[in-house]
Design a protein around this motif. Structure first.
Motif, mmCIF file in Angstrom:
data_model
loop_
_atom_site.group_PDB
_atom_site.id
_atom_site.type_symbol
_atom_site.label_atom_id
_atom_site.label_comp_id
_atom_site.label_asym_id
_atom_site.label_seq_id
_atom_site.Cartn_x
_atom_site.Cartn_y
_atom_site.Cartn_z
ATOM 1 N N GLY A 19 15.620 7.041 9.708
ATOM 2 C CA GLY A 19 14.535 6.419 10.454
ATOM 3 C C GLY A 19 13.301 7.290 10.504
ATOM 4 O O GLY A 19 12.160 6.797 10.448
ATOM 5 N N SER A 20 13.506 8.604 10.581
ATOM 6 C CA SER A 20 12.377 9.528 10.650
ATOM 7 C C SER A 20 11.613 9.577 9.335
ATOM 8 O O SER A 20 10.380 9.662 9.327
ATOM 9 C CB SER A 20 12.876 10.935 11.008
ATOM 10 O OG SER A 20 13.466 10.935 12.280
ATOM 11 N N VAL A 47 15.022 8.668 27.927
ATOM 12 C CA VAL A 47 15.302 7.396 28.602
ATOM 13 C C VAL A 47 15.636 6.324 27.570
ATOM 14 O O VAL A 47 16.591 5.558 27.731
ATOM 15 C CB VAL A 47 14.095 6.970 29.459
ATOM 16 C CG1 VAL A 47 14.315 5.565 30.031
ATOM 17 C CG2 VAL A 47 13.859 7.965 30.584
ATOM 18 N N MET A 48 14.847 6.268 26.488
ATOM 19 C CA MET A 48 15.113 5.310 25.422
ATOM 20 C C MET A 48 16.490 5.572 24.794
ATOM 21 O O MET A 48 17.256 4.648 24.518
ATOM 22 C CB MET A 48 14.035 5.416 24.332
ATOM 23 C CG MET A 48 12.605 5.380 24.848
ATOM 24 S SD MET A 48 12.139 3.749 25.425
ATOM 25 C CE MET A 48 10.389 4.022 25.780
ATOM 26 N N PHE A 49 16.792 6.855 24.576
ATOM 27 C CA PHE A 49 18.083 7.203 23.977
ATOM 28 C C PHE A 49 19.234 6.786 24.888
ATOM 29 O O PHE A 49 20.238 6.240 24.429
ATOM 30 C CB PHE A 49 18.160 8.706 23.708
ATOM 31 C CG PHE A 49 19.531 9.161 23.307
ATOM 32 C CD1 PHE A 49 20.013 8.944 22.026
ATOM 33 C CD2 PHE A 49 20.362 9.795 24.221
ATOM 34 C CE1 PHE A 49 21.283 9.346 21.661
ATOM 35 C CE2 PHE A 49 21.638 10.206 23.864
ATOM 36 C CZ PHE A 49 22.107 9.982 22.582
ATOM 37 N N ILE A 82 3.676 6.882 15.429
ATOM 38 C CA ILE A 82 4.280 8.007 16.160
ATOM 39 C C ILE A 82 5.304 7.477 17.161
ATOM 40 O O ILE A 82 6.383 8.049 17.346
ATOM 41 C CB ILE A 82 3.204 8.844 16.858
ATOM 42 C CG1 ILE A 82 2.190 9.366 15.851
ATOM 43 C CG2 ILE A 82 3.838 10.014 17.607
ATOM 44 C CD1 ILE A 82 1.033 10.126 16.476
ATOM 45 N N PHE A 83 4.956 6.364 17.808
ATOM 46 C CA PHE A 83 5.890 5.704 18.728
ATOM 47 C C PHE A 83 7.189 5.371 18.004
ATOM 48 O O PHE A 83 8.293 5.625 18.500
ATOM 49 C CB PHE A 83 5.243 4.439 19.295
ATOM 50 C CG PHE A 83 6.084 3.699 20.292
ATOM 51 C CD1 PHE A 83 5.935 3.912 21.646
ATOM 52 C CD2 PHE A 83 7.034 2.773 19.869
ATOM 53 C CE1 PHE A 83 6.711 3.220 22.575
ATOM 54 C CE2 PHE A 83 7.818 2.083 20.776
ATOM 55 C CZ PHE A 83 7.652 2.302 22.140
ATOM 56 N N GLU A 84 7.060 4.785 16.815
ATOM 57 C CA GLU A 84 8.246 4.427 16.028
ATOM 58 C C GLU A 84 9.054 5.664 15.642
ATOM 59 O O GLU A 84 10.288 5.617 15.611
ATOM 60 C CB GLU A 84 7.822 3.665 14.772
ATOM 61 C CG GLU A 84 7.278 2.268 15.055
ATOM 62 C CD GLU A 84 6.728 1.593 13.810
ATOM 63 O OE1 GLU A 84 6.922 2.152 12.709
ATOM 64 O OE2 GLU A 84 6.109 0.518 13.930
ATOM 65 N N LEU A 85 8.374 6.767 15.368
ATOM 66 C CA LEU A 85 9.070 8.002 15.007
ATOM 67 C C LEU A 85 9.902 8.519 16.168
ATOM 68 O O LEU A 85 11.087 8.844 16.011
ATOM 69 C CB LEU A 85 8.057 9.062 14.574
ATOM 70 C CG LEU A 85 8.615 10.462 14.264
ATOM 71 C CD1 LEU A 85 9.601 10.398 13.105
ATOM 72 C CD2 LEU A 85 7.482 11.432 13.953
ATOM 73 N N LEU A 86 9.312 8.588 17.359
ATOM 74 C CA LEU A 86 10.012 9.116 18.537
ATOM 75 C C LEU A 86 11.152 8.207 18.969
ATOM 76 O O LEU A 86 12.301 8.638 19.100
ATOM 77 C CB LEU A 86 9.022 9.290 19.691
ATOM 78 C CG LEU A 86 8.042 10.445 19.595
ATOM 79 C CD1 LEU A 86 6.966 10.323 20.671
ATOM 80 C CD2 LEU A 86 8.770 11.776 19.737
ATOM 81 N N VAL A 87 10.821 6.960 19.196
ATOM 82 C CA VAL A 87 11.828 6.022 19.700
ATOM 83 C C VAL A 87 12.845 5.701 18.614
ATOM 84 O O VAL A 87 14.051 5.611 18.877
ATOM 85 C CB VAL A 87 11.146 4.744 20.232
ATOM 86 C CG1 VAL A 87 12.184 3.742 20.709
ATOM 87 C CG2 VAL A 87 10.192 5.083 21.366
ATOM 88 N N GLY A 88 12.371 5.555 17.374
ATOM 89 C CA GLY A 88 13.276 5.234 16.283
ATOM 90 C C GLY A 88 14.314 6.311 16.035
ATOM 91 O O GLY A 88 15.470 6.017 15.737
#
Length: 457
Positions: free
Chosen positions: A254-255, A151-153, A64-70
């Motif tokens: 990525g998603s 923030v990541m974006f 899920i982390f990879e989905l959001l940040v990715g």
């Protein structure tokens, strides 16, 4: 041009190809190391300070982390490809309008992602069969990441803008500072303030937020050539379409991969907490070893975007051969390291001496090592197609990956257990590389360049 050199930029339009790509790549590699350090430090400190149960909770949220940040990172990477082509064309006004359009699309997208995080994260954790004993901890960690995905974006867009004009040094400077801060905040929030796994997530968000702010200040004061005026926020419709097409194509790609990973994670979660703990530690090591290949891919993307903009096709073909050679050499190095140190690396990340955890994590690393060559070539080819402006064909490779992970989860993991998890991605990478190589060599621009070179000879 002298101003750009003073800013630490690399000329990707002239001079030696491999040498300049590596010089450009090195700060990206170090930056990616520090970004992975955010997660690795979280994982190591969670394991050492809070214990194996908390480590498993963070591990259960990995997909899920990879989905959001990715999604947010891929969106910014897509925008930077369009910006790099405008830079290669020498069109400063178009470049600034591309930056403005990127900000507008990014703000809208992050608002949508934040709202979705508020309503969907807990059901998603339940859907992927997160064990009941770690569910609350898992949610407290991933909810912080979801609410602050902007923030990541912000950081990745800012660093992508600088890299698109050949400056890969300054994003590294800001990230080194914030990474050191992240280590301190991790320990402070979890150990001294007793905030648990949520403290690790807050530390990560705070550190990247500071990095983003510093990067924005730098661009406003030192790299004004990329800062749009208010009038330039009225972006041409065709340019907005190009930005949205390239950005969302990469983000959706990525998603799709992350959706497959979430489904695969559900299969892993059903194998028990010791396998989850060993696998999450192995994935951190895998991600760190993957950084040279990912960094070269980002360098290839910028190189090809700029050289496509300036119509230097021959340099693009030479760059691809050089990038593939780089992949093979570094894959050999990574394989040697993993085959000789895997158990120690799993212990270092997990903080565990449990032989089952160490064995599971090590088995994954022993298999994945030689396949880094395939993964590297896959990434360089996909980034190259994106740099050329292709949107659908790179996306199709992600569909192959997603479908493959679903099939493994449904049919193979129930029978072969963790062994199927280990072999899932290497087998899928081979299939993806075949599709991407066919797509690259059948690209209209690449075929035209080959024809012109043949006629010239």
């Amino acid at each position: 041009m002298s101003e750009k050199k003073a800013l630490g930029s690399v000329d990707l339009l002239h001079g030696p190809i491999l040498k300049n790509m590596i010089i450009f790549m090195i700060p990206i590699f170090i930056s990616n190391c520090f970004q992975q350090l955010y997660n690795a430090v979280d994982t190591a400190l969670v394991g050492h300070v809070l214990g194996e149960s908390s480590l498993a909770a963070v591990g259960a949220t990995a997909s899920i982390f990879e989905l959001l940040v990715g999604f947010s990172m891929s969106l910014g990477a897509g925008f930077s490809i369009v910006i790099s082509r405008a830079f290669g064309e020498g069109n400063t006004k178009k470049m600034r309008q591309a930056v403005a359009g990127s900000i507008e699309i990014g703000i809208f997208t992050c608002i949508v992602l934040t709202i979705l995080s508020g309503v969907a994260l807990k059901p998603l954790l339940l859907l992927i069969d997160t064990p009941a004993e770690i569910l609350d901890q898992a949610y407290s960690y991933i909810s912080v990441i979801g609410y602050f995905v902007f923030v990541m974006f912000a950081y990745n867009l800012c660093s992508g803008i600088l890299r698109s004009i050949g400056n890969s040094v300054m994003p590294l400077v800001f990230l080194v500072f914030s990474s050191l801060l992240n280590i301190f905040l991790d320990y402070a929030f979890m150990k001294w303030l007793g905030m648990g796994v949520a403290g690790a997530a807050i530390a990560t968000v705070a550190a990247q937020g500071i990095s983003a702010v510093l990067c924005i200040i730098y661009m406003i004061t030192k790299v004004k050539e990329v800062v749009p005026t208010l009038d330039e926020f009225k972006v041409d419709g065709a340019l907005m379409k190009d930005l949205a097409g390239q950005g969302y194509a990469m983000a959706i790609m990525g998603s799709i991969v992350s959706v497959g990973s979430i489904i695969l994670q559900s299969g892993i979660n059903g194998l028990g907490t010791k396998i989850i703990a060993g696998h999450v530690a192995a994935r951190k090591v895998y991600a760190l070893m993957n950084l040279p290949f990912m960094s070269m891919g980002l360098a290839v993307s910028t190189f090809i975007g700029q050289n496509k903009g300036s119509n230097q096709g021959k340099r693009i073909l030479v760059a691809m051969k050089d990038a593939y050679l780089f992949d093979v050499v570094f894959a050999i190095v990574c394989t040697i390291i993993l085959w000789t140190t895997a158990p120690s690396l799993i212990h270092l990340i997990s903080g565990s001496n449990d032989p089952t955890i160490l064995s599971n994590g090590s088995r994954f690393l022993y298999v994945v090592g030689p396949f880094y060559a395939i993964l590297g070539m896959l990434m360089q080819t996909r980034f190259a197609l994106q740099g050329l402006g292709s949107k659908i064909l790179p996306l199709f490779s992600s569909v192959i990956e997603c479908v493959g992970k679903i099939l493994f989860t449904i049919f193979l993991i129930p029978v072969f257990q963790y062994e199927a998890v280990i072999w899932c991605e290497p087998i899928i990478w081979c299939l993806m590389l075949v599709e991407l190589l066919i797509s690259f060599h059948n690209n209209a621009y690449v075929k035209q360049v080959k024809l012109e070179m043949k006629q010239a000879n």
